[in-house]
Design a protein around this motif. Structure first.
Motif, short mmCIF file in Angstrom:
data_model
loop_
_atom_site.label_atom_id
_atom_site.label_comp_id
_atom_site.label_asym_id
_atom_site.label_seq_id
_atom_site.Cartn_x
_atom_site.Cartn_y
_atom_site.Cartn_z
N GLY A 66 0.79 -1.22 0.00
CA GLY A 66 0.00 0.00 0.00
C GLY A 66 0.83 1.27 0.00
N LYS A 67 2.10 1.17 -0.39
CA LYS A 67 2.99 2.33 -0.35
C LYS A 67 3.43 2.78 -1.74
CE LYS A 67 4.84 1.08 4.20
NZ LYS A 67 6.05 0.75 4.99
N GLU A 68 2.75 2.31 -2.78
CA GLU A 68 3.17 2.63 -4.14
C GLU A 68 3.20 4.13 -4.41
OE1 GLU A 68 0.70 0.67 -3.20
OE2 GLU A 68 0.48 -1.12 -4.46
N ASP A 69 2.14 4.82 -4.02
CA ASP A 69 2.07 6.26 -4.28
C ASP A 69 3.18 7.01 -3.55
OD1 ASP A 69 -0.15 5.77 -5.82
OD2 ASP A 69 -1.59 6.41 -4.30
N GLU A 70 3.48 6.58 -2.35
CA GLU A 70 4.54 7.21 -1.56
C GLU A 70 5.90 7.05 -2.25
OE1 GLU A 70 6.75 5.99 2.60
OE2 GLU A 70 4.56 5.85 2.52
N VAL A 71 6.16 5.87 -2.78
CA VAL A 71 7.42 5.61 -3.47
C VAL A 71 7.53 6.44 -4.74
CG1 VAL A 71 8.74 3.87 -4.73
CG2 VAL A 71 7.72 3.30 -2.52
N ILE A 72 6.47 6.45 -5.52
CA ILE A 72 6.48 7.22 -6.77
C ILE A 72 6.69 8.70 -6.48
CG2 ILE A 72 5.04 7.97 -8.70
CD1 ILE A 72 3.72 5.14 -8.55
N ARG A 73 6.01 9.21 -5.46
CA ARG A 73 6.13 10.63 -5.11
C ARG A 73 7.54 10.96 -4.65
NH1 ARG A 73 1.93 10.76 -2.47
NH2 ARG A 73 2.73 10.30 -0.39
N LEU A 74 8.14 10.09 -3.87
CA LEU A 74 9.50 10.33 -3.39
C LEU A 74 10.47 10.53 -4.54
CD1 LEU A 74 11.72 10.31 -1.13
CD2 LEU A 74 11.87 7.82 -1.53
N TYR A 75 10.44 9.63 -5.50
CA TYR A 75 11.38 9.74 -6.61
C TYR A 75 11.05 10.94 -7.51
CZ TYR A 75 13.61 5.44 -5.19
OH TYR A 75 14.32 4.50 -4.47
N PRO B 253 -1.56 -5.70 -10.22
CA PRO B 253 -0.91 -4.62 -9.45
C PRO B 253 0.39 -4.12 -10.08
CG PRO B 253 -1.71 -6.30 -7.96
CD PRO B 253 -1.88 -6.85 -9.33
N TYR B 254 1.12 -4.98 -10.80
CA TYR B 254 2.34 -4.54 -11.47
C TYR B 254 2.00 -3.55 -12.58
CZ TYR B 254 4.39 -8.69 -9.18
OH TYR B 254 4.81 -9.62 -8.28
N PHE B 255 0.94 -3.83 -13.31
CA PHE B 255 0.52 -2.92 -14.38
C PHE B 255 -0.02 -1.61 -13.79
CE2 PHE B 255 0.66 -6.93 -16.59
CZ PHE B 255 1.01 -6.60 -17.89
N GLU B 256 -0.76 -1.72 -12.70
CA GLU B 256 -1.27 -0.51 -12.04
C GLU B 256 -0.11 0.38 -11.60
OE1 GLU B 256 -4.27 0.60 -11.50
OE2 GLU B 256 -5.62 -1.09 -11.87
N PHE B 257 0.90 -0.23 -11.03
CA PHE B 257 2.06 0.54 -10.59
C PHE B 257 2.76 1.20 -11.76
CE2 PHE B 257 6.59 0.97 -9.62
CZ PHE B 257 6.55 1.72 -8.46
N ALA B 258 2.95 0.45 -12.84
CA ALA B 258 3.62 1.00 -14.03
C ALA B 258 2.86 2.21 -14.57
CB ALA B 258 3.75 -0.08 -15.09
N LYS B 259 1.55 2.10 -14.63
CA LYS B 259 0.74 3.20 -15.17
C LYS B 259 0.88 4.44 -14.29
CE LYS B 259 -2.13 4.41 -18.44
NZ LYS B 259 -1.78 4.29 -19.88
N LYS B 260 0.81 4.26 -12.99
CA LYS B 260 0.93 5.39 -12.06
C LYS B 260 2.30 6.05 -12.16
CE LYS B 260 -2.17 3.86 -8.34
NZ LYS B 260 -2.21 3.44 -6.90
N ALA B 261 3.34 5.22 -12.35
CA ALA B 261 4.72 5.72 -12.33
C ALA B 261 5.20 6.21 -13.70
CB ALA B 261 5.65 4.61 -11.83
N GLY B 262 4.37 6.05 -14.73
CA GLY B 262 4.79 6.45 -16.07
C GLY B 262 5.82 5.51 -16.68
N ILE B 263 5.80 4.26 -16.25
CA ILE B 263 6.73 3.25 -16.73
C ILE B 263 6.17 2.59 -17.98
CG2 ILE B 263 7.66 0.95 -16.19
CD1 ILE B 263 7.97 1.94 -13.28
#
Length: 249
Positions: free
Chosen positions: A49-58, A82-92
């Motif tokens: 549940g910390k994906e947004d926090e990690v993306i924001r930090l970087y 969830p891997y795809f969700e993370f990629a989309k949020k992070a612009g990967i």
């Protein structure tokens, strides 16, 4: 920052910093002069549940995330979405992967849904799915351009494949590169080296990468000193700079 002639920013795999936190990684990247990171699962926050926090930090520190992996991809939508969700949020754009063969149809659908591509990673003799060049060829023959490769140069050496010729063979379907280097002793034990000082012909490899119109991600991966990774990574950065100068002559 370290930028190739075609404008690609060279990054580092966060697995090299596996003994450190994300906050510590930010500091080490700044010390290295890099602004790009390929994120290892441990550092992603996925599943915690910390994906947004990690993306924001970087993002707050001006660090781009080039890829996320290398992760296993079973034929299980709940496990891999969830891997795809993370990629989309992070612009990967690329997910470094070791997918199960029966997951291809599922992954194709998710790639189209999220507009994210799969980059299959080779992992040498210990990799029963994608360690050998012919196994990579078979995987690409079964899939669309949503699937490409993350070529790891050292693990190619591990199966006696020439990284330069393998890059040439798969030009157009190479979406990522792990720059890593091995040598082998008389007992066939591998030893990690600063890239370009082992079996990898680094100037030739980078020159061909540019000539083939590569537009993916390039990651330095030096794993030998987990508790003190910076000196080796900094030497690898200097090796890439020298190789670019040499390949441009």
């Amino acid at each position: 920052m370290l930028v190739l002639p075609n404008g690609i920013h060279v990054g580092v795999q966060s697995y090299c910093f596996r003994e450190f936190t994300n906050d510590e990684i930010v500091g080490m990247l700044k010390e290295c002069g890099l602004d790009t990171l390929e994120l290892f699962l441990k550092h992603s926050g996925v599943g915690e549940g910390k994906e947004d926090e990690v993306i924001r930090l970087y993002r707050d520190h001006g660090i781009s995330l080039s890829s996320f992996g290398i992760n296993g991809y079973p034929n299980n939508e709940a496990a891999v979405r969830p891997y795809f969700e993370f990629a989309k949020k992070a612009g990967i754009r690329y997910l470094g992967a070791s997918p199960d063969a029966d997951s291809f149809a599922l992954l194709e659908r998710l790639c189209n849904e999220y507009d994210v591509n799969i980059a299959i990673h080779n992992h040498g003799r210990k990799d029963k799915k994608y360690g050998m060049v012919h196994q990579l060829e078979q995987a690409l023959a079964q899939t669309s351009d949503r699937f490409g490769l993350c070529l790891d140069t050292a693990w190619l050496l591990d199966v006696s494949a020439d990284p330069v010729e393998t890059l040439r063979k798969f030009a157009g379907r190479v979406y990522g590169v792990h720059l890593k280097d091995f040598v082998y002793d008389a007992e066939d034990n591998r030893h990690e080296k600063i890239i370009g000082s082992g079996g990898l012909r680094l100037p030739e490899f980078l020159d061909l990468l540019m000539k083939t119109g590569f537009s993916g991600y390039v990651t330095i991966e030096y794993e030998a000193d987990a508790k003190n990774p910076l000196p080796g990574i900094q030497q690898c950065i200097e090796a890439v700079k020298r190789a670019m100068e040499s390949s441009g002559e």
